[in-house]
Design an enzyme around this catalytic site. Structure first.
Site, PDB file in Angstrom:
ATOM      1  N   ASP A 194       1.074  -1.131   0.194  1.00 35.78           N
ATOM      2  CA  ASP A 194       0.196  -0.048  -0.016  1.00 35.78           C
ATOM      3  C   ASP A 194       0.524   1.230   0.743  1.00 35.78           C
ATOM      4  O   ASP A 194       1.990   1.778   0.720  1.00 35.78           O
ATOM      5  CB  ASP A 194      -0.669  -0.532   1.001  1.00 35.78           C
ATOM      6  CG  ASP A 194      -1.635  -1.298   0.953  1.00 35.78           C
ATOM      7  OD1 ASP A 194      -2.236  -1.258  -0.177  1.00 35.78           O
ATOM      8  OD2 ASP A 194      -2.655  -1.391   2.217  1.00 35.78           O
ATOM      9  N   ASP A 247     -13.746  -5.438  -2.297  1.00 41.73           N
ATOM     10  CA  ASP A 247     -14.145  -5.203  -0.918  1.00 41.73           C
ATOM     11  C   ASP A 247     -15.503  -5.367  -0.353  1.00 41.73           C
ATOM     12  O   ASP A 247     -15.865  -5.062  -0.811  1.00 41.73           O
ATOM     13  CB  ASP A 247     -13.565  -3.586  -0.836  1.00 41.73           C
ATOM     14  CG  ASP A 247     -12.089  -3.162  -0.757  1.00 41.73           C
ATOM     15  OD1 ASP A 247     -11.150  -4.122  -1.103  1.00 41.73           O
ATOM     16  OD2 ASP A 247     -11.497  -2.009  -0.805  1.00 41.73           O
TER      17      ASP A 247
END
Lengths: 201, 252
Positions: free
Chosen positions: B11, B130
């Site tokens: 990330d 997600d």
């Protein structure tokens, strides 16, 4: 200098990065003069068969590639680039390829997920300087939905298995095809590119 | 035999690799180029990069980082976060990414998947989902970094993504993300048994057994994790040996 034919939108920069990392000079190009002056040519794979052939035609490169190949210059096709070397593809229709190698291209069959995406093993079928330092059962990275069929057996250097046998490396004199991405296949992939570099030098 | 893949995920925020917990409490971890080199050496099968803030200001900087990483690695490389258009996808691929991962935007504009798959090929379009389980037991698709419930059934969305031309699906369980208690097997299995494209499980890896479990019990094609790899809680060569001993085909 190796000329990488830059005819589309895919990730060919990583191919150049890979060649540079093993000390080979490579240029992204579509210019006839650069291609003529190169020591070897790499035809990467980008998008669909029909679009790729159309792009090569629009850039006036099909005849040039055929001439350079006929003159004995090393020419390697990667992924779709390998498929383009063959006579014909049945990808969404029926399209003529460069016709440098005998064989056709058809969709992967069998009870498997398509695209064939990921690391798969090589099974070697004959000796070749291309395989120096590349043991049988080495893993390389594949991403493709179509594969070469009905080719002469003596051109098959290495294969993989996915819903049947898939030609992974083919070779006829100065012409080489790799269905997987050597530039994405870690240490083994770089070794394969080095071996191609030896052939060119 | 096609190998199962182990995928470290970085990330990235303003050019640095960071880590969060349930998408919050962001901490600085490492330089992405250095970390990527380490993974390339240690036998990672692929790398994923998410630009987690993806604001307009840092996009050029982000592509610069993408290019620097691509120059150092010889394994496949997926980039996601902040992809807004066909042009963004083109620029990202030209910078050295092999695949782009689309999340929020695909939900808002599903046609982008179709268009992108036709233009660049299905193999480079990854649909990232997600998902979170609701009281009803259904899995809902969330967007905007897990902040917004779309109400869309995650399994149905995965099937739709495949139909539109996505070449791979990353399924991230928001509930288990960062907990290190294991992947959500139920969610992953629900997706793998409903689509015919590769599925990457994400969210919750804490041990080698968790990874074995999601590859076998939930039929994931690949296991993605972040901090357990960044901090070497799970050593990739050891993980591969462990998976191999348990009958899983892995690249070694």
């Amino acid at each position: 200098m190796i000329a990488i034919i830059d005819y589309g939108a895919g990730n060919i920069k990583s191919l150049q990065f890979a060649l540079t990392s093993i000390g080979l000079d490579a240029k992204l190009t579509t210019e006839a003069s650069v291609i003529r002056n190169s020591d070897g040519i790499i035809l990467p794979g980008v998008g669909a068969f029909r679009d790729a052939m159309e792009a090569l035609r629009n850039l006036n490169l099909t005849e040039l590639l055929q001439q350079e190949a006929a003159a004995g210059k090393p020419l390697m096709g990667i992924c779709l680039g390998m498929q383009l070397l063959f006579d014909k593809s049945y990808e969404d229709g029926e399209w003529r390829g460069l016709g440098l190698l005998q064989g056709t291209v058809d969709r992967i069959s069998g009870e498997v997920k398509v695209p064939h995406m990921g690391w798969n093993t090589l099974t070697h079928h004959q000796e070749s300087s291309l395989l120096n330092g590349v043991p049988d059962e080495s893993y390389v990275y594949f991403v493709h939905s179509y594969a070469v069929r009905s080719y002469p057996q003596h051109q098959l250097v290495s294969s993989t298995t996915y819903g049947g046998l898939i030609p992974a490396i083919v070779q006829k004199d100065n012409l080489i095809g790799m269905q997987f991405h050597p530039e994405k296949s870690g240490r083994i992939g770089l070794q394969l590119l080095k071996n191609v570099g030896e052939m060119i030098a | 035999m096609l190998a199962k893949r182990i995928i470290p995920c970085m990330d990235v925020d303003k050019g640095r690799v960071v880590k969060g917990h349930k998408f919050q409490n962001i901490q600085d971890v490492a330089d992405p180029v250095e970390l990527a080199k380490r993974y390339n050496q240690s036998g990672a099968d692929e790398l994923v990069f998410y630009d987690i803030t993806a604001s307009n200001e840092n996009r050029p900087l982000f592509l610069e980082v993408v290019e620097k990483v691509a120059a150092e690695i010889a394994i496949p490389f997926t980039v996601g976060g902040g992809i807004r258009s066909i042009e963004d996808i083109y620029q990202t691929l030209r910078s050295g990414a092999d695949k782009v991962s689309i999340n929020s935007l695909a939900v808002k504009n599903p046609d982008l998947i179709r268009e992108a798959a036709l233009k660049f090929g299905s193999q480079c379009i990854v649909l990232s989902i997600d998902a979170k389980q609701m009281d009803s037991g259904k899995w809902h698709t969330f967007i905007k970094g897990g902040r917004e419930d779309t109400g869309i059934d995650a399994v149905a969305w995965a099937k739709e993504g495949e139909r539109l031309g996505a070449g791979e699906i990353v399924v991230n369980a928001i509930d288990t993300d960062g907990d290190k208690n294991g992947y959500n097997l139920e969610l992953t299995k629900a997706i793998t048994s409903n689509v015919n494209i590769p599925v990457v499980a994400s969210g919750g890896a804490g041990s080698k057994s968790h990874i074995l479990e999601v590859l076998t019990k939930a039929d994931a094609d690949a296991a993605l994790a972040a901090s357990v790899f960044h901090y070497n809680d799970i050593n990739i060569p050891e993980l591969k040996t462990f998976l191999d001993q348990n009958g899983i085909s892995v690249r070694r």
